[in-house]
Motif scaffolding. Structure first.
Motif, mmCIF file in Angstrom:
data_model
loop_
_atom_site.group_PDB
_atom_site.id
_atom_site.type_symbol
_atom_site.label_atom_id
_atom_site.label_comp_id
_atom_site.label_asym_id
_atom_site.label_seq_id
_atom_site.Cartn_x
_atom_site.Cartn_y
_atom_site.Cartn_z
ATOM 1 N N GLY A 89 0.835 -1.198 0.000
ATOM 2 C CA GLY A 89 0.000 0.000 0.000
ATOM 3 C C GLY A 89 0.866 1.243 0.000
ATOM 4 O O GLY A 89 1.629 1.486 -0.934
ATOM 5 N N THR A 90 0.782 2.023 1.059
ATOM 6 C CA THR A 90 1.666 3.182 1.224
ATOM 7 C C THR A 90 2.983 2.674 1.788
ATOM 8 O O THR A 90 3.179 2.584 3.002
ATOM 9 N N VAL A 91 3.880 2.325 0.892
ATOM 10 C CA VAL A 91 5.133 1.677 1.282
ATOM 11 C C VAL A 91 6.080 2.673 1.947
ATOM 12 O O VAL A 91 6.194 3.816 1.515
ATOM 13 N N GLY A 92 6.751 2.241 3.005
ATOM 14 C CA GLY A 92 7.824 3.023 3.582
ATOM 15 C C GLY A 92 7.504 3.816 4.824
ATOM 16 O O GLY A 92 8.408 4.402 5.435
ATOM 17 N N ARG A 93 6.237 3.859 5.235
ATOM 18 C CA ARG A 93 5.959 4.534 6.508
ATOM 19 C C ARG A 93 6.603 3.715 7.624
ATOM 20 O O ARG A 93 6.602 2.488 7.596
ATOM 21 N N CYS A 94 7.148 4.398 8.616
ATOM 22 C CA CYS A 94 7.865 3.676 9.674
ATOM 23 C C CYS A 94 7.591 4.326 11.022
ATOM 24 O O CYS A 94 7.117 5.464 11.101
ATOM 25 N N ALA A 95 7.888 3.583 12.071
ATOM 26 C CA ALA A 95 7.678 4.101 13.422
ATOM 27 C C ALA A 95 8.589 3.382 14.397
ATOM 28 O O ALA A 95 8.871 2.184 14.241
ATOM 29 N N LEU A 96 9.049 4.111 15.379
ATOM 30 C CA LEU A 96 9.886 3.565 16.435
ATOM 31 C C LEU A 96 9.003 3.037 17.563
ATOM 32 O O LEU A 96 8.080 3.720 18.011
ATOM 33 N N VAL A 97 9.280 1.832 18.015
ATOM 34 C CA VAL A 97 8.532 1.235 19.123
ATOM 35 C C VAL A 97 9.098 1.761 20.437
ATOM 36 O O VAL A 97 10.307 1.702 20.678
ATOM 37 N N THR A 98 8.229 2.277 21.290
ATOM 38 C CA THR A 98 8.644 2.803 22.588
ATOM 39 C C THR A 98 8.252 1.826 23.703
ATOM 40 O O THR A 98 7.648 0.785 23.451
ATOM 41 N N GLY A 99 8.586 2.201 24.922
ATOM 42 C CA GLY A 99 8.235 1.359 26.058
ATOM 43 C C GLY A 99 6.740 1.158 26.200
ATOM 44 O O GLY A 99 6.287 0.140 26.740
ATOM 45 N N GLU A 100 5.953 2.100 25.696
ATOM 46 C CA GLU A 100 4.496 1.992 25.780
ATOM 47 C C GLU A 100 3.974 0.794 24.995
ATOM 48 O O GLU A 100 2.967 0.188 25.364
ATOM 49 N N GLN A 101 4.654 0.447 23.905
ATOM 50 C CA GLN A 101 4.199 -0.670 23.065
ATOM 51 C C GLN A 101 4.963 -1.964 23.338
ATOM 52 O O GLN A 101 4.833 -2.930 22.582
ATOM 53 N N HIS A 102 5.773 -1.997 24.379
ATOM 54 C CA HIS A 102 6.542 -3.198 24.709
ATOM 55 C C HIS A 102 5.594 -4.394 24.918
ATOM 56 O O HIS A 102 4.611 -4.296 25.663
ATOM 57 N N GLN A 103 5.884 -5.493 24.210
ATOM 58 C CA GLN A 103 5.111 -6.731 24.266
ATOM 59 C C GLN A 103 3.786 -6.671 23.498
ATOM 60 O O GLN A 103 2.980 -7.601 23.582
ATOM 61 N N TRP A 104 3.533 -5.603 22.763
ATOM 62 C CA TRP A 104 2.396 -5.596 21.853
ATOM 63 C C TRP A 104 2.696 -6.518 20.676
ATOM 64 O O TRP A 104 3.821 -7.004 20.511
ATOM 65 N N LEU A 105 1.712 -6.732 19.819
ATOM 66 C CA LEU A 105 1.875 -7.500 18.593
ATOM 67 C C LEU A 105 1.705 -6.572 17.392
ATOM 68 O O LEU A 105 1.285 -5.416 17.550
ATOM 69 N N TYR A 106 2.022 -7.069 16.211
ATOM 70 C CA TYR A 106 1.872 -6.270 14.996
ATOM 71 C C TYR A 106 1.419 -7.171 13.856
ATOM 72 O O TYR A 106 1.637 -8.389 13.875
ATOM 73 N N THR A 107 0.767 -6.587 12.862
ATOM 74 C CA THR A 107 0.308 -7.346 11.708
ATOM 75 C C THR A 107 0.443 -6.498 10.455
ATOM 76 O O THR A 107 0.358 -5.261 10.518
ATOM 77 N N GLN A 108 0.687 -7.146 9.300
ATOM 78 C CA GLN A 108 0.813 -6.471 8.000
ATOM 79 C C GLN A 108 1.945 -5.457 7.975
ATOM 80 O O GLN A 108 1.887 -4.461 7.251
ATOM 81 N N LEU A 109 2.956 -5.674 8.781
ATOM 82 C CA LEU A 109 4.105 -4.777 8.870
ATOM 83 C C LEU A 109 5.384 -5.611 8.921
ATOM 84 O O LEU A 109 5.348 -6.809 9.202
ATOM 85 N N VAL A 110 6.511 -4.953 8.693
ATOM 86 C CA VAL A 110 7.817 -5.581 8.882
ATOM 87 C C VAL A 110 8.430 -5.022 10.159
ATOM 88 O O VAL A 110 8.447 -3.798 10.370
ATOM 89 N N ARG A 111 8.924 -5.915 10.987
ATOM 90 C CA ARG A 111 9.615 -5.494 12.212
ATOM 91 C C ARG A 111 11.124 -5.572 11.996
ATOM 92 O O ARG A 111 11.655 -6.600 11.562
ATOM 93 N N LEU A 112 11.811 -4.476 12.285
ATOM 94 C CA LEU A 112 13.269 -4.438 12.260
ATOM 95 C C LEU A 112 13.761 -4.502 13.699
ATOM 96 O O LEU A 112 13.282 -3.744 14.553
ATOM 97 N N ARG A 113 14.703 -5.394 13.954
ATOM 98 C CA ARG A 113 15.228 -5.525 15.327
ATOM 99 C C ARG A 113 16.748 -5.612 15.287
ATOM 100 O O ARG A 113 17.328 -6.446 14.582
ATOM 101 N N LEU A 114 17.391 -4.741 16.054
ATOM 102 C CA LEU A 114 18.846 -4.751 16.143
ATOM 103 C C LEU A 114 19.319 -5.950 16.954
ATOM 104 O O LEU A 114 18.597 -6.427 17.841
ATOM 105 N N PRO A 115 20.539 -6.446 16.691
ATOM 106 C CA PRO A 115 21.045 -7.605 17.445
ATOM 107 C C PRO A 115 21.144 -7.337 18.947
ATOM 108 O O PRO A 115 20.912 -8.223 19.757
ATOM 109 N N GLU A 116 21.483 -6.116 19.313
ATOM 110 C CA GLU A 116 21.565 -5.690 20.704
ATOM 111 C C GLU A 116 20.813 -4.375 20.856
ATOM 112 O O GLU A 116 20.809 -3.560 19.932
#
Length: 212
Positions: A89-116
């Protein structure tokens, strides 16, 4: 300057060039059917593409998953410092996950996670992905389909220009501050528009005296 020339130009001293997939792991969110959602207070919140606004997560409505289903999706839990990206759809929108969303789930998105955990790099990546060069890069690689779509493989090859840590921090903080100003002004415009609508209804109904 185009995205291609920005990615290939000589780098300033101390800067490096990496593929996004070399910096972090990429994971596509699970498909969550509407019937799996619940209104229960103990449900697990779910982030949808529409919730990514000005590089932050701003849920447009309460969408939660029933606890039994959520327990089967633990590998898709979010942690602070993850970055979410839309790839259809609208490709490329992004958002930083904060402590407020810790342990939430996500759908129809790509999650990027750093090794540390690295708050500085996470904030920089969010700013980098939202910048013009990266946005144009993603748009080009998602064009041509009826519904624009960017493959996980392609997204992993996105070139990232990485400055030294001190500059990462300064750039990330500067862009985050501007994003916050945009969010504040957007909210002011929204609430002012709502107030204007209410006031217009009262004035047109004769419920309030108009000034002459």
């Amino acid at each position: 300057m185009t995205g291609a020339s920005a990615a290939s130009r000589p780098l300033p001293a101390g800067w490096r060039r990496h593929a996004l997939g070399d910096l972090c792991s990429l994971q596509v969110g699970p498909h969550i059917r509407p019937e799996e959602r619940t209104d229960a207070d103990d449900g697990v919140p779910v982030v949808l593409p529409r919730d990514l606004v000005h590089q932050r997560i701003a849920p447009a409505g309460r969408v939660v998953l029933n606890p039994a289903k959520a327990r089967l999706l633990d590998r898709y839990r979010l942690v602070e410092g993850d970055v979410l990206v839309t790839r259809t759809g609208t490709v490329g929108r992004c958002a930083l996950v904060t402590g407020e969303q810790h342990q939430w789930l996500y759908t129809q998105l790509v999650r990027l996670r750093l090794p540390e955990p690295d708050p500085v790099l996470a904030a920089y990546l969010t700013g980098y992905l939202s910048a013009g060069a990266a946005q144009r890069w993603m748009e080009r690689r998602s064009a041509g389909a009826t519904i624009p779509s960017l493959s996980l493989r392609d997204l992993g090859t996105l070139p990232v220009l990485l400055p030294p840590a001190a500059e990462q921090k300064a750039i990330g903080e500067t862009l985050a501050a501007l994003d916050e100003k945009i969010r504040v002004h957007t909210e002011i415009a929204r609430t002012t528009g709502e107030y204007r609508g209410i006031l217009a209804d009262l004035l047109m109904a004769g419920a309030l005296p108009s000034e002459t």
